[in-house]
Motif scaffolding. Structure first.
Motif, PDB file in Angstrom:
ATOM      1  N   VAL A  23     -12.050  -4.539   2.619  1.00  0.00           N
ATOM      2  CA  VAL A  23     -11.567  -3.156   2.633  1.00  0.00           C
ATOM      3  C   VAL A  23     -12.717  -2.209   2.289  1.00  0.00           C
ATOM      4  O   VAL A  23     -12.882  -1.156   2.912  1.00  0.00           O
ATOM      5  CB  VAL A  23     -10.401  -2.975   1.644  1.00  0.00           C
ATOM      6  CG1 VAL A  23     -10.011  -1.500   1.541  1.00  0.00           C
ATOM      7  CG2 VAL A  23      -9.194  -3.803   2.084  1.00  0.00           C
ATOM      8  N   GLU A 247       0.602  10.141  -2.892  1.00  0.00           N
ATOM      9  CA  GLU A 247       0.603   8.787  -3.450  1.00  0.00           C
ATOM     10  C   GLU A 247       0.909   8.786  -4.939  1.00  0.00           C
ATOM     11  O   GLU A 247       1.325   7.756  -5.496  1.00  0.00           O
ATOM     12  CB  GLU A 247      -0.745   8.087  -3.189  1.00  0.00           C
ATOM     13  CG  GLU A 247      -1.905   8.543  -4.043  1.00  0.00           C
ATOM     14  CD  GLU A 247      -2.591   9.800  -3.509  1.00  0.00           C
ATOM     15  OE1 GLU A 247      -3.622  10.192  -4.071  1.00  0.00           O
ATOM     16  OE2 GLU A 247      -2.090  10.382  -2.531  1.00  0.00           O
ATOM     17  N   TRP A 250       4.565   8.012  -5.563  1.00  0.00           N
ATOM     18  CA  TRP A 250       4.811   6.601  -5.299  1.00  0.00           C
ATOM     19  C   TRP A 250       4.309   5.738  -6.447  1.00  0.00           C
ATOM     20  O   TRP A 250       4.960   4.756  -6.830  1.00  0.00           O
ATOM     21  CB  TRP A 250       4.132   6.191  -3.992  1.00  0.00           C
ATOM     22  CG  TRP A 250       4.928   6.580  -2.785  1.00  0.00           C
ATOM     23  CD1 TRP A 250       4.694   7.621  -1.947  1.00  0.00           C
ATOM     24  CD2 TRP A 250       6.107   5.929  -2.298  1.00  0.00           C
ATOM     25  NE1 TRP A 250       5.647   7.677  -0.949  1.00  0.00           N
ATOM     26  CE2 TRP A 250       6.531   6.640  -1.148  1.00  0.00           C
ATOM     27  CE3 TRP A 250       6.850   4.827  -2.708  1.00  0.00           C
ATOM     28  CZ2 TRP A 250       7.654   6.284  -0.409  1.00  0.00           C
ATOM     29  CZ3 TRP A 250       7.966   4.457  -1.981  1.00  0.00           C
ATOM     30  CH2 TRP A 250       8.359   5.180  -0.847  1.00  0.00           C
ATOM     31  N   ALA A 338      -1.423  -7.944   1.881  1.00  0.00           N
ATOM     32  CA  ALA A 338      -1.331  -6.597   2.450  1.00  0.00           C
ATOM     33  C   ALA A 338      -1.277  -5.551   1.336  1.00  0.00           C
ATOM     34  O   ALA A 338      -1.935  -4.501   1.423  1.00  0.00           O
ATOM     35  CB  ALA A 338      -0.100  -6.490   3.351  1.00  0.00           C
ATOM     36  N   LEU A 339      -0.489  -5.832   0.306  1.00  0.00           N
ATOM     37  CA  LEU A 339      -0.410  -4.904  -0.819  1.00  0.00           C
ATOM     38  C   LEU A 339      -1.747  -4.799  -1.544  1.00  0.00           C
ATOM     39  O   LEU A 339      -2.149  -3.716  -1.980  1.00  0.00           O
ATOM     40  CB  LEU A 339       0.685  -5.354  -1.790  1.00  0.00           C
ATOM     41  CG  LEU A 339       2.123  -5.176  -1.295  1.00  0.00           C
ATOM     42  CD1 LEU A 339       3.102  -5.801  -2.284  1.00  0.00           C
ATOM     43  CD2 LEU A 339       2.446  -3.689  -1.104  1.00  0.00           C
ATOM     44  N   GLN A 340      -2.446  -5.927  -1.670  1.00  0.00           N
ATOM     45  CA  GLN A 340      -3.778  -5.880  -2.272  1.00  0.00           C
ATOM     46  C   GLN A 340      -4.706  -4.982  -1.471  1.00  0.00           C
ATOM     47  O   GLN A 340      -5.488  -4.199  -2.041  1.00  0.00           O
ATOM     48  CB  GLN A 340      -4.366  -7.289  -2.352  1.00  0.00           C
ATOM     49  CG  GLN A 340      -3.781  -8.153  -3.455  1.00  0.00           C
ATOM     50  CD  GLN A 340      -4.552  -9.450  -3.629  1.00  0.00           C
ATOM     51  OE1 GLN A 340      -5.437  -9.783  -2.846  1.00  0.00           O
ATOM     52  NE2 GLN A 340      -4.213 -10.189  -4.673  1.00  0.00           N
ATOM     53  N   VAL A 342      -3.839  -2.451   0.414  1.00  0.00           N
ATOM     54  CA  VAL A 342      -3.423  -1.062   0.207  1.00  0.00           C
ATOM     55  C   VAL A 342      -3.960  -0.540  -1.117  1.00  0.00           C
ATOM     56  O   VAL A 342      -4.511   0.569  -1.188  1.00  0.00           O
ATOM     57  CB  VAL A 342      -1.887  -0.940   0.258  1.00  0.00           C
ATOM     58  CG1 VAL A 342      -1.447   0.447  -0.201  1.00  0.00           C
ATOM     59  CG2 VAL A 342      -1.374  -1.227   1.661  1.00  0.00           C
ATOM     60  N   TRP A 343      -3.795  -1.332  -2.185  1.00  0.00           N
ATOM     61  CA  TRP A 343      -4.289  -0.903  -3.492  1.00  0.00           C
ATOM     62  C   TRP A 343      -5.804  -0.738  -3.480  1.00  0.00           C
ATOM     63  O   TRP A 343      -6.348   0.189  -4.079  1.00  0.00           O
ATOM     64  CB  TRP A 343      -3.856  -1.890  -4.577  1.00  0.00           C
ATOM     65  CG  TRP A 343      -2.856  -1.318  -5.534  1.00  0.00           C
ATOM     66  CD1 TRP A 343      -3.120  -0.554  -6.647  1.00  0.00           C
ATOM     67  CD2 TRP A 343      -1.428  -1.442  -5.480  1.00  0.00           C
ATOM     68  NE1 TRP A 343      -1.952  -0.201  -7.282  1.00  0.00           N
ATOM     69  CE2 TRP A 343      -0.900  -0.732  -6.584  1.00  0.00           C
ATOM     70  CE3 TRP A 343      -0.556  -2.078  -4.612  1.00  0.00           C
ATOM     71  CZ2 TRP A 343       0.465  -0.655  -6.837  1.00  0.00           C
ATOM     72  CZ3 TRP A 343       0.800  -2.009  -4.858  1.00  0.00           C
ATOM     73  CH2 TRP A 343       1.300  -1.304  -5.955  1.00  0.00           C
ATOM     74  N   TRP A 345      -7.616   0.022  -0.852  1.00  0.00           N
ATOM     75  CA  TRP A 345      -7.899   1.240  -0.081  1.00  0.00           C
ATOM     76  C   TRP A 345      -7.702   2.480  -0.941  1.00  0.00           C
ATOM     77  O   TRP A 345      -8.507   3.412  -0.902  1.00  0.00           O
ATOM     78  CB  TRP A 345      -6.987   1.275   1.144  1.00  0.00           C
ATOM     79  CG  TRP A 345      -7.067   2.576   1.901  1.00  0.00           C
ATOM     80  CD1 TRP A 345      -8.069   2.984   2.737  1.00  0.00           C
ATOM     81  CD2 TRP A 345      -6.109   3.651   1.848  1.00  0.00           C
ATOM     82  NE1 TRP A 345      -7.793   4.241   3.221  1.00  0.00           N
ATOM     83  CE2 TRP A 345      -6.602   4.672   2.694  1.00  0.00           C
ATOM     84  CE3 TRP A 345      -4.907   3.827   1.191  1.00  0.00           C
ATOM     85  CZ2 TRP A 345      -5.903   5.855   2.874  1.00  0.00           C
ATOM     86  CZ3 TRP A 345      -4.215   5.011   1.386  1.00  0.00           C
ATOM     87  CH2 TRP A 345      -4.721   6.006   2.212  1.00  0.00           C
ATOM     88  N   LEU A 346      -6.622   2.505  -1.723  1.00  0.00           N
ATOM     89  CA  LEU A 346      -6.380   3.644  -2.607  1.00  0.00           C
ATOM     90  C   LEU A 346      -7.542   3.826  -3.572  1.00  0.00           C
ATOM     91  O   LEU A 346      -8.055   4.948  -3.756  1.00  0.00           O
ATOM     92  CB  LEU A 346      -5.078   3.436  -3.386  1.00  0.00           C
ATOM     93  CG  LEU A 346      -3.767   3.581  -2.607  1.00  0.00           C
ATOM     94  CD1 LEU A 346      -2.595   3.092  -3.452  1.00  0.00           C
ATOM     95  CD2 LEU A 346      -3.553   5.027  -2.174  1.00  0.00           C
ATOM     96  N   ALA A 353      -4.793   4.782  -7.997  1.00  0.00           N
ATOM     97  CA  ALA A 353      -4.290   3.437  -7.752  1.00  0.00           C
ATOM     98  C   ALA A 353      -3.656   2.850  -9.007  1.00  0.00           C
ATOM     99  O   ALA A 353      -3.504   1.641  -9.112  1.00  0.00           O
ATOM    100  CB  ALA A 353      -5.406   2.541  -7.265  1.00  0.00           C
TER     101      ALA A 353
END
Length: 354
Positions: A23, A247, A250, A338-340, A342-343, A345-346, A353
């Motif tokens: 990422v 974000e 969220w 996938a969640l990893q 996303v985190w 990327w944040l 994050a």
């Protein structure tokens, strides 16, 4: 440790670290972001500043162990941020090893697949703390209290969670029966680390509450009634609360979920009469509940080894894996990766994050 299970844990460690680093390289190539800048977000900038110039202002909210290590690494000629990444990678492997010993391969793999694993790759304290704390627990279970105390002292030098570790280890020492006081006496070693840092801050600032004051001023972590903290978090989690930073809402919703998970893990451990484990998670949940709002709880979940042990055991099951279970576990692993991503990327893109 069998070769097959050890290989699976190592492969998971490599795979999860690779996803996160990919990422970073994607953002570097596609968006032209510099790697040092991506790894220098949020608390990392504070750690690097302390390592370079010492404590200034609210930076006293961070314990000295990690910045000291970053400073020592920089003396080798490596950039401090890169040295921090390498240290975090090694420490995350040691933490996974300790979890393997505590709960078997499923526990280690579940921890490595945690959505917030980005904080075990960047120069944050999570990897080192988990490695020291998990191994301290492993040694304490084996009734080897002098290495347990030494490892707990390392943990206590890098973050305030070391105070909670000392309390939980005290419960464990008491429940082991026999001659309790010699075991409890060993916990004076990590306690001295915490007292030493408080004394240093008193000499530096003239205040015994310097750490708390910095937390309240810099991160809105002043003492608040639990129901007020809950309401503040609900307000922050409401849609549209932060129009310019969507974000954020969220993340506050994830904070709420993480607190529920913490309560469930605590109650489950106490119901099973695992008093020390219940104390370890429960005291952290209690501490988060009396802040202005729930903050950094998903990241703190990395520290809750009872969660990963129970989660790993529950997913692995007690019988021989069947095709449907293997498919389910594979799907969960994909979702976790996938969640990893996303985190990661944040964090790498400078967004909050957790």
């Amino acid at each position: 440790m069998t070769s097959g299970s050890a290989r699976l844990v190592v492969q998971t460690w490599l795979g999860t670290r690779l996803v996160i680093l990919l990422v970073a390289f994607y953002l570097a190539v596609v968006e032209g972001r510099a790697l040092p800048d991506m790894f220098d977000n949020w608390d990392v900038s504070h750690f690097l500043a302390i390592a370079e110039q010492g404590y200034i202002g609210t930076d006293v909210a961070f314990f000295p162990g990690w910045p000291l290590l970053l400073r020592l690494v920089s003396l080798t000629g490596l950039p401090a941020w890169l040295g921090g990444v390498l240290l975090a990678l090694v420490a995350s492997g040691l933490a996974a090893w300790a979890l393997y010993r505590l709960g078997g391969p499923p526990a280690a793999i579940a921890w490595l697949l945690a959505p917030t694993a980005i904080f075990t790759v960047v120069p944050y304290t999570e990897s080192l703390f988990c490695a020291a704390a998990f191994w301290a627990w492993d040694r304490a279970l084996a009734k080897q209290w002098w290495p347990a105390a030494a490892l707990a002292a390392v943990a206590a030098s890098v973050r305030v969670s070391g105070v909670f570790l000392i309390l939980a280890l005290a419960v464990l020492a008491w429940n082991q029966g026999g001659r309790r006081w010699p075991r409890l006496a060993w916990l004076l070693v990590p306690t001295a680390v915490v007292v030493g840092y408080a004394s240093y801050l008193w000499q530096l600032t003239g205040s015994w509450t310097a750490w708390y004051d910095a937390q309240a001023t810099g991160w809105a972590r002043g003492l608040t009634w639990p129901w007020v903290s809950f309401q503040h978090t609900l307000d922050a989690a409401a849609p549209g609360s932060y129009a310019n930073y969507p974000e954020w809402s969220w993340m506050f919703r994830v904070e709420l979920v993480a607190m529920v998970i913490g309560l469930v893990v605590t109650i489950y451990a106490l119901a099973k009469r695992r008093w020390a484990e219940g104390a370890w998670v429960g005291v952290q949940v209690a501490a988060f509940s009396i802040s202005y709002w729930f903050m950094s709880v998903p990241r703190a979940m990395l520290l809750w080894f009872p969660l990963w042990i129970d989660l790993g055991r529950g997913l692995a099951g007690r019988t021989k894996p069947r095709p449907w279970r293997a498919a389910m576990l594979g799907a969960l692993a994909v979702v976790a990766l996938a969640l990893q991503a996303v985190w990661a990327w944040l964090f790498f893109s400078g967004r909050w994050a957790g």
